[in-house]
Design an enzyme around this catalytic site. Structure first.
Site, PDB file in Angstrom:
ATOM      1  N   HIS A 104      18.506 -15.238 -17.127  1.00 50.82           N
ATOM      2  CA  HIS A 104      18.265 -13.832 -17.447  1.00 50.82           C
ATOM      3  C   HIS A 104      19.529 -13.258 -18.081  1.00 50.82           C
ATOM      4  CE1 HIS A 104      17.108  -9.610 -16.994  1.00 50.82           C
ATOM      5  NE2 HIS A 104      15.883 -10.068 -16.841  1.00 50.82           N
ATOM      6  N   ASP A 162       9.362 -14.264 -14.022  1.00 50.70           N
ATOM      7  CA  ASP A 162       8.230 -15.033 -14.576  1.00 50.70           C
ATOM      8  C   ASP A 162       8.003 -16.354 -13.864  1.00 50.70           C
ATOM      9  OD1 ASP A 162       9.519 -13.688 -17.468  1.00 50.70           O
ATOM     10  OD2 ASP A 162       7.503 -13.276 -16.748  1.00 50.70           O
TER      11      ASP A 162
HETATM   12  C1  SDX Z   1      12.053 -11.497 -19.080  1.00 48.78           C
HETATM   13  O1  SDX Z   1      15.718  -8.449 -20.323  1.00 48.78           O
HETATM   14  C2  SDX Z   1      14.871  -8.309 -19.374  1.00 48.78           C
HETATM   15  O2  SDX Z   1      15.023  -7.500 -18.481  1.00 48.78           O
HETATM   16  C3  SDX Z   1      13.646  -9.213 -19.491  1.00 48.78           C
HETATM   17  C4  SDX Z   1      12.673  -9.199 -18.312  1.00 48.78           C
HETATM   18  C5  SDX Z   1      12.009  -7.853 -18.171  1.00 48.78           C
HETATM   19  O3  SDX Z   1      11.569  -7.538 -17.048  1.00 48.78           O
HETATM   20  O4  SDX Z   1      11.855  -7.141 -19.189  1.00 48.78           O
HETATM   21  O5  SDX Z   1      13.378  -9.514 -17.113  1.00 48.78           O
HETATM   22  C6  SDX Z   1      11.552 -10.219 -18.512  1.00 48.78           C
HETATM   23  O6  SDX Z   1      12.050 -11.640 -20.262  1.00 48.78           O
HETATM   24  C7  SDX Z   1      12.626 -12.534 -18.146  1.00 48.78           C
HETATM   25  C8  SDX Z   1      13.197 -13.762 -18.917  1.00 48.78           C
HETATM   26  C9  SDX Z   1      12.022 -14.689 -19.237  1.00 48.78           C
HETATM   27  N1  SDX Z   1      12.465 -15.789 -20.164  1.00 48.78           N
HETATM   28  C10 SDX Z   1      12.509 -17.053 -19.729  1.00 48.78           C
HETATM   29  O7  SDX Z   1      12.329 -17.413 -18.567  1.00 48.78           O
HETATM   30  C11 SDX Z   1      12.798 -18.051 -20.853  1.00 48.78           C
HETATM   31  C12 SDX Z   1      13.893 -19.021 -20.404  1.00 48.78           C
HETATM   32  N2  SDX Z   1      15.154 -18.241 -20.302  1.00 48.78           N
HETATM   33  C13 SDX Z   1      16.059 -18.288 -21.435  1.00 48.78           C
HETATM   34  O8  SDX Z   1      15.418 -18.291 -22.683  1.00 48.78           O
HETATM   35  C14 SDX Z   1      17.233 -17.316 -21.271  1.00 48.78           C
HETATM   36  O9  SDX Z   1      17.701 -17.479 -20.010  1.00 48.78           O
HETATM   37  C15 SDX Z   1      17.035 -15.840 -21.538  1.00 48.78           C
HETATM   38  C16 SDX Z   1      16.459 -15.572 -22.893  1.00 48.78           C
HETATM   39  C17 SDX Z   1      16.155 -15.235 -20.499  1.00 48.78           C
HETATM   40  C18 SDX Z   1      18.410 -15.174 -21.462  1.00 48.78           C
HETATM   41  O10 SDX Z   1      19.156 -15.704 -22.477  1.00 48.78           O
HETATM   42  P1  SDX Z   1      20.639 -15.147 -22.785  1.00 48.78           P
HETATM   43  O11 SDX Z   1      21.071 -14.134 -21.833  1.00 48.78           O
HETATM   44  O12 SDX Z   1      20.682 -14.805 -24.230  1.00 48.78           O
HETATM   45  O13 SDX Z   1      21.508 -16.354 -22.448  1.00 48.78           O
HETATM   46  P2  SDX Z   1      21.785 -17.566 -23.404  1.00 48.78           P
HETATM   47  O14 SDX Z   1      20.518 -17.923 -24.115  1.00 48.78           O
HETATM   48  O15 SDX Z   1      22.992 -17.251 -24.214  1.00 48.78           O
HETATM   49  O16 SDX Z   1      22.092 -18.731 -22.359  1.00 48.78           O
HETATM   50  C19 SDX Z   1      23.387 -18.811 -21.762  1.00 48.78           C
HETATM   51  C20 SDX Z   1      23.562 -20.293 -21.496  1.00 48.78           C
HETATM   52  C21 SDX Z   1      23.289 -21.143 -22.723  1.00 48.78           C
HETATM   53  O17 SDX Z   1      24.081 -22.316 -22.609  1.00 48.78           O
HETATM   54  P3  SDX Z   1      25.491 -22.344 -23.464  1.00 48.78           P
HETATM   55  O18 SDX Z   1      25.139 -22.069 -24.922  1.00 48.78           O
HETATM   56  O19 SDX Z   1      26.371 -21.264 -22.854  1.00 48.78           O
HETATM   57  O20 SDX Z   1      26.019 -23.752 -23.254  1.00 48.78           O
HETATM   58  O21 SDX Z   1      22.610 -20.716 -20.505  1.00 48.78           O
HETATM   59  C22 SDX Z   1      21.719 -21.676 -21.065  1.00 48.78           C
HETATM   60  C23 SDX Z   1      21.843 -21.571 -22.578  1.00 48.78           C
HETATM   61  O22 SDX Z   1      21.591 -22.832 -23.187  1.00 48.78           O
HETATM   62  N3  SDX Z   1      20.380 -21.307 -20.617  1.00 48.78           N
HETATM   63  C24 SDX Z   1      19.454 -22.153 -20.197  1.00 48.78           C
HETATM   64  C25 SDX Z   1      18.356 -21.364 -19.825  1.00 48.78           C
HETATM   65  N4  SDX Z   1      18.644 -20.077 -20.057  1.00 48.78           N
HETATM   66  C26 SDX Z   1      19.895 -20.035 -20.551  1.00 48.78           C
HETATM   67  N5  SDX Z   1      19.455 -23.510 -20.089  1.00 48.78           N
HETATM   68  C27 SDX Z   1      18.313 -24.068 -19.613  1.00 48.78           C
HETATM   69  N6  SDX Z   1      17.203 -23.366 -19.227  1.00 48.78           N
HETATM   70  C28 SDX Z   1      17.202 -22.010 -19.329  1.00 48.78           C
HETATM   71  N7  SDX Z   1      16.121 -21.333 -18.963  1.00 48.78           N
END
Ligand code: SDX
Length: 431
Positions: free
Chosen positions: A308, A366
């Site tokens: 998140h 989720d």
């Molecule tokens: C919702 O914003 C809100 O409030 C949203 C929400 C709401 O109520 O409105 O809470 C609802 O959207 C919840 C999130 C649902 N999405 C998912 O579950 C999809 C999987 N999650 C990821 O796509 C990700 O965690 C996000 C999009 C939710 C957050 O991404 P960020 O904050 O932009 O973080 P990032 O993508 O920069 O990740 C940071 C690091 C990265 O590694 P590095 O580049 O630092 O090496 O963490 C890793 C990412 O690769 N990472 C994950 C991961 N999520 C982040 N690695 C594996 N699995 C994951 N799920």
């Protein structure tokens, strides 16, 4: 604006600039950079808005480190346990917990707006039966502005309130109709003798051929899912609604824009993607393979339902959702649901893995919602429409707040331009 005695000093070359710092009632201080471009001729750079406060708000606050979520100051776990969705709607819209008569009037108003214009039924028939219900919802909600002209004047407070009530009341009807249309069953009209959640379940699962009794425990679980998704600060879809609203677009168009943004698998589409991922994993013995893929920088795969932007601790909604999952599946006699078993094993394995621990990737809202919704009989394609239905009150509350903000201006970000500088046109014979 709060106390502005503090300032930040920015030095660029030989010049220094003082920028006001505002201290909020909760959360980090903010530096006001509105005059920076005019004073220093520079932009700030923040793709994805990881460090940017786009507005003032008094509606919802998240403490990502503590795993706290407050709606008008009330913690989500208390609201999920003691309140119900329409009371939370009132709280988000008006800023306080209603007295009994206020709540009764509000619930009656919402109940009496649940039908949609009969002519709108034709919209559904223009879609293919296999259209994703989110596509249908974007289309039908956007088209509401073609039917409800008497609540599109954003400068009229009464029209703003009528539009708010119409959207909260009609979203379950539209979502249920999208579902019925996709399975080739007749639409079921809303019933005023049922509460909000029971009415939605009835519109989804009743058929004209026989009586359908909504199980009160499932209705309670549905209502809790609505409450847990109601609002969440300036997430992507809420920011989309605010940006659309900043141009003066009508409320139905703004909410349709929010639905479109929520659909993405990185946002509200994650509940559908999460359940599909759990089904693809299938059995707990395949979990290590998927965790390895999630850690592999060369593999775009991510664990859906994990991570998140704000929560760097448990998402408090996931904690409540996990309890609900156990209750609902126990009630339905599917406590041995293999998908729930895989979900719990995956959560355990991920939280024990250093990669997820150091990147602070915990289950989000989720992760468990899909397990409950599937157990209740919804197809995965209905998960995000249910999220959209729930979030409508958050979008509308933030929309109303922005319209009342005297500082509101049209949102128009700038950019870090990396393209070609000025060059002359080359005739085709000279290329
Ligand atoms: C919702 O914003 C809100 O409030 C949203 C929400 C709401 O109520 O409105 O809470 C609802 O959207 C919840 C999130 C649902 N999405 C998912 O579950 C999809 C999987 N999650 C990821 O796509 C990700 O965690 C996000 C999009 C939710 C957050 O991404 P960020 O904050 O932009 O973080 P990032 O993508 O920069 O990740 C940071 C690091 C990265 O590694 P590095 O580049 O630092 O090496 O963490 C890793 C990412 O690769 N990472 C994950 C991961 N999520 C982040 N690695 C594996 N699995 C994951 N799920």
């Amino acid at each position: 604006m709060s106390d502005t005695s503090k300032t930040a000093k920015l030095t660029i070359g030989d010049s220094s600039y003082e920028l006001p710092i505002y201290t909020p009632t909760a959360g980090p201080d903010v530096i006001d950079i509105r005059k920076l471009y005019g004073q220093a001729g520079v932009f700030t750079y923040d793709p994805g808005f990881t460090s940017t406060a786009a507005c003032d708000s008094t509606i919802t606050f998240i403490d990502g480190d503590k795993g706290e979520l407050l709606h008008r100051g009330y913690p989500i776990d208390q609201l999920a346990a003691k309140s119900h969705y329409l009371e939370v709607c009132f709280l988000l819209l008006y800023g306080y917990l209603p007295k009994a008569d206020e709540l009764e009037n509000f619930e009656r108003t919402i109940t009496q707006h649940t039908m949609i214009h009969e002519q709108m039924h034709n919209f559904f028939r223009g879609f293919r039966r296999d259209a994703h219900p989110m596509a249908t919802m974007v289309g039908v909600v956007g088209a509401m502005s073609a039917f409800y002209h008497d609540s599109t004047d954003i400068n009229n407070p009464r029209e703003r309130e009528i539009a708010s009530h119409r959207l909260i009341a009609k979203m379950p009807t539209i979502a249920a109709m999208a579902y019925k249309y996709s399975i080739g069953q007749p639409f079921v009209y809303p019933r005023n003798d049922l509460d909000y959640a029971a009415n939605f379940l009835h519109m989804c699962f009743a058929v004209p051929a026989e009586e359908y009794q909504v199980d009160p425990i499932l209705a309670r679980a549905m209502d809790r899912i609505f409450t847990l998704h109601a609002d969440h600060e300036q997430n992507a879809s809420t920011s989309t609604v605010r940006l659309a609203s900043s141009s003066g677009a009508n409320p139905f168009a703004c909410i349709a824009a929010g639905i479109a943004c929520l659909w993405g698998p990185a946002h509200g589409g994650a509940n559908q993607a999460c359940l599909e991922m759990l089904k693809e994993i299938g059995t707990p013995d395949r979990i290590p393979e998927y965790i390895a893929r999630a850690k592999d920088k060369n593999d775009p795969f991510r664990l859906m339902g994990f991570g998140h932007r704000v929560y760097k601790n448990f998402d408090p909604r996931a904690t409540v959702m996990k309890q609900s999952a156990d209750e609902v599946l126990d009630l339905l006699g599917v406590e041995n649901n293999p998908i729930l078993a895989t979900a719990k094993e995956l959560e355990k394995a991920a939280l024990a893995d250093d990669y997820f621990a150091e990147k602070k990737l915990f289950p989000n809202v989720d992760f468990y919602s899909g397990v409950i919704l599937e157990a209740m009989g919804f197809p995965t394609s209905m998960f995000t429409p249910i999220f959209a239905l729930s979030r409508t009150v958050g979008w509308i509350s933030q929309w109303k707040e922005q319209l009342a903000d005297p500082q509101m201006k049209i949102g128009r970000p700038r950019q870090l331009y990396q393209g070609e500088t000025m060059r002359d046109y080359v005739d085709i014979e000279n290329r």
